[in-house]
Design a protein around this motif. Sequence first.
Motif, PDB file in Angstrom:
ATOM      1  N   ARG A 165       0.848  -1.198   0.000  1.00 29.75           N
ATOM      2  CA  ARG A 165       0.000   0.000   0.000  1.00 29.75           C
ATOM      3  C   ARG A 165       0.882   1.247   0.000  1.00 29.75           C
ATOM      4  O   ARG A 165       1.014   1.943   1.013  1.00 29.75           O
ATOM      5  CB  ARG A 165      -0.943  -0.011   1.193  1.00 29.75           C
ATOM      6  N   GLY A 166       1.481   1.523  -1.141  1.00 29.14           N
ATOM      7  CA  GLY A 166       2.453   2.608  -1.222  1.00 29.14           C
ATOM      8  C   GLY A 166       1.857   3.981  -0.969  1.00 29.14           C
ATOM      9  O   GLY A 166       2.446   4.801  -0.249  1.00 29.14           O
ATOM     10  N   VAL A 167       0.683   4.265  -1.546  1.00 27.34           N
ATOM     11  CA  VAL A 167       0.076   5.580  -1.353  1.00 27.34           C
ATOM     12  C   VAL A 167      -0.278   5.789   0.114  1.00 27.34           C
ATOM     13  O   VAL A 167       0.012   6.842   0.694  1.00 27.34           O
ATOM     14  CB  VAL A 167      -1.173   5.733  -2.242  1.00 27.34           C
ATOM     15  N   GLU A 168      -0.909   4.795   0.731  1.00 25.31           N
ATOM     16  CA  GLU A 168      -1.289   4.920   2.143  1.00 25.31           C
ATOM     17  C   GLU A 168      -0.068   5.100   3.035  1.00 25.31           C
ATOM     18  O   GLU A 168      -0.087   5.899   3.983  1.00 25.31           O
ATOM     19  CB  GLU A 168      -2.087   3.690   2.590  1.00 25.31           C
ATOM     20  N   ARG A 169       1.007   4.385   2.728  1.00 24.21           N
ATOM     21  CA  ARG A 169       2.236   4.532   3.519  1.00 24.21           C
ATOM     22  C   ARG A 169       2.816   5.932   3.352  1.00 24.21           C
ATOM     23  O   ARG A 169       3.256   6.560   4.316  1.00 24.21           O
ATOM     24  CB  ARG A 169       3.269   3.493   3.091  1.00 24.21           C
ATOM     25  N   MET A 170       2.816   6.443   2.126  1.00 17.18           N
ATOM     26  CA  MET A 170       3.351   7.782   1.900  1.00 17.18           C
ATOM     27  C   MET A 170       2.522   8.822   2.649  1.00 17.18           C
ATOM     28  O   MET A 170       3.077   9.748   3.275  1.00 17.18           O
ATOM     29  CB  MET A 170       3.383   8.100   0.407  1.00 17.18           C
ATOM     30  N   LEU A 171       1.211   8.688   2.622  1.00 13.89           N
ATOM     31  CA  LEU A 171       0.350   9.619   3.352  1.00 13.89           C
ATOM     32  C   LEU A 171       0.654   9.570   4.842  1.00 13.89           C
ATOM     33  O   LEU A 171       0.749  10.608   5.517  1.00 13.89           O
ATOM     34  CB  LEU A 171      -1.117   9.297   3.085  1.00 13.89           C
TER      35      LEU A 171
END
Length: 416
Positions: A165-171
């Motif tokens: 979950r790259g986007v969620e981790r970045m957020l």
Amino acid sequence: MPNPLALSLETARRLAVTCQHLAGPRPGGDVDGLRQVLRTLRCLQLDPINVVARSHLLVLWSRVGAYDPAGLDALLWKERWLFEYWAHAASIVLAEDYPIHHVMMRGYPRGESTYAQRVRDWLTANDELRQHVLDRLREAGPLPPGAFEGRVSVAWQSTGWTNGRGVERMLDFLWFQGQIMVAGRAGRTRQWDLAERWLPTWASGAAPLPRREAVSLAAEHALRALGVARAADIERHFIRDRYPGLAEILQELEHSGHVVPAEVEGGPERWYVHRDALGLLDQDWQPRTTLLSPFDNLICDRARTVRLWGFEFRTEMYVPKHKRQYGYYIMPILHGERLVGRLVPRLDRRRGVLEIEGVFPEPGFPGDEASVRAIGAAIAELAAFAGAREVSYADTVSAPWRSSPRSRELPTIAPN
């Protein structure tokens, strides 16, 4: 140096409970009352479990009784007197504490641990995604996670739900760094925006605190909320595990008279009481009876809960059903200064019924009529707050509990 205060277990419990607004006159359920409680607690843990009501709503209910959650929403989303950040867990915190939390923001991910280095490496490898998120928010925020493209160069790997979950981790990482903030919610989905656009200027414009000063301020907040605490208890409260140099800071606070050393019956440990709480030791004891969220601030430190109350507590949500001792969702019962048992409730929203699947008194609970009725009244209040029209008890619950008050005797204010 004066001799340490000598506190019996009963006195220590009463001080802890009173400092948590769980004894004495209830603060009002209006916005001013919520502010009063929040200024003491400094944080409300967020948790998605909604068996009866969300945990942060229950923590306030335990202290003020019936209230309209719209008041909390106004403080959070309209006044921005509160914001969401990481305290001892994902929490609602005070905007006036932004300088304390900013210490974590400006250093994240700090340290030489394997995890911190892994996060730094991942952020470097995915700088394109980081810039994409910030650019999109600047152009069109607030936005939900689904509004961002998955421009992930190196996938995030874990054994849990964050795997891939790259986007969620970045957020999350940009949130930890204080670059973005939760600007609203649609159900459980967070809406994100730039911190510079979301935070009130009176909070974000405050001068950065030196790390040591922030730790000292946070330690005082934690001690006021706890009532009486050891250094290890402070370390695990409010901004958990972010108190470097705490031992020396407590010595300085003791020398300045801000904290007073104490001894609590049952062991030789060194405890502390904040000077602001000393007057409570001379006040008349005004006990109340209520139910606590599994994540309530009073019991969020399991070791301290055992030391002061002799109460072994754990949640069983992730325990296989056949291995549970009590049930899926357990609410401790606070009666006066004692934790006297556990309640297993479940709200049937379709039927408007609060189902009590189990009541488990602690050994030594007298079970007298007055105590049972007080706990029954607290159950009825919980049902009314949750929007239930009725309380039902499972056949396995003993007769004295089934004859206690019903929620129809109280007004109903349903949480969001």
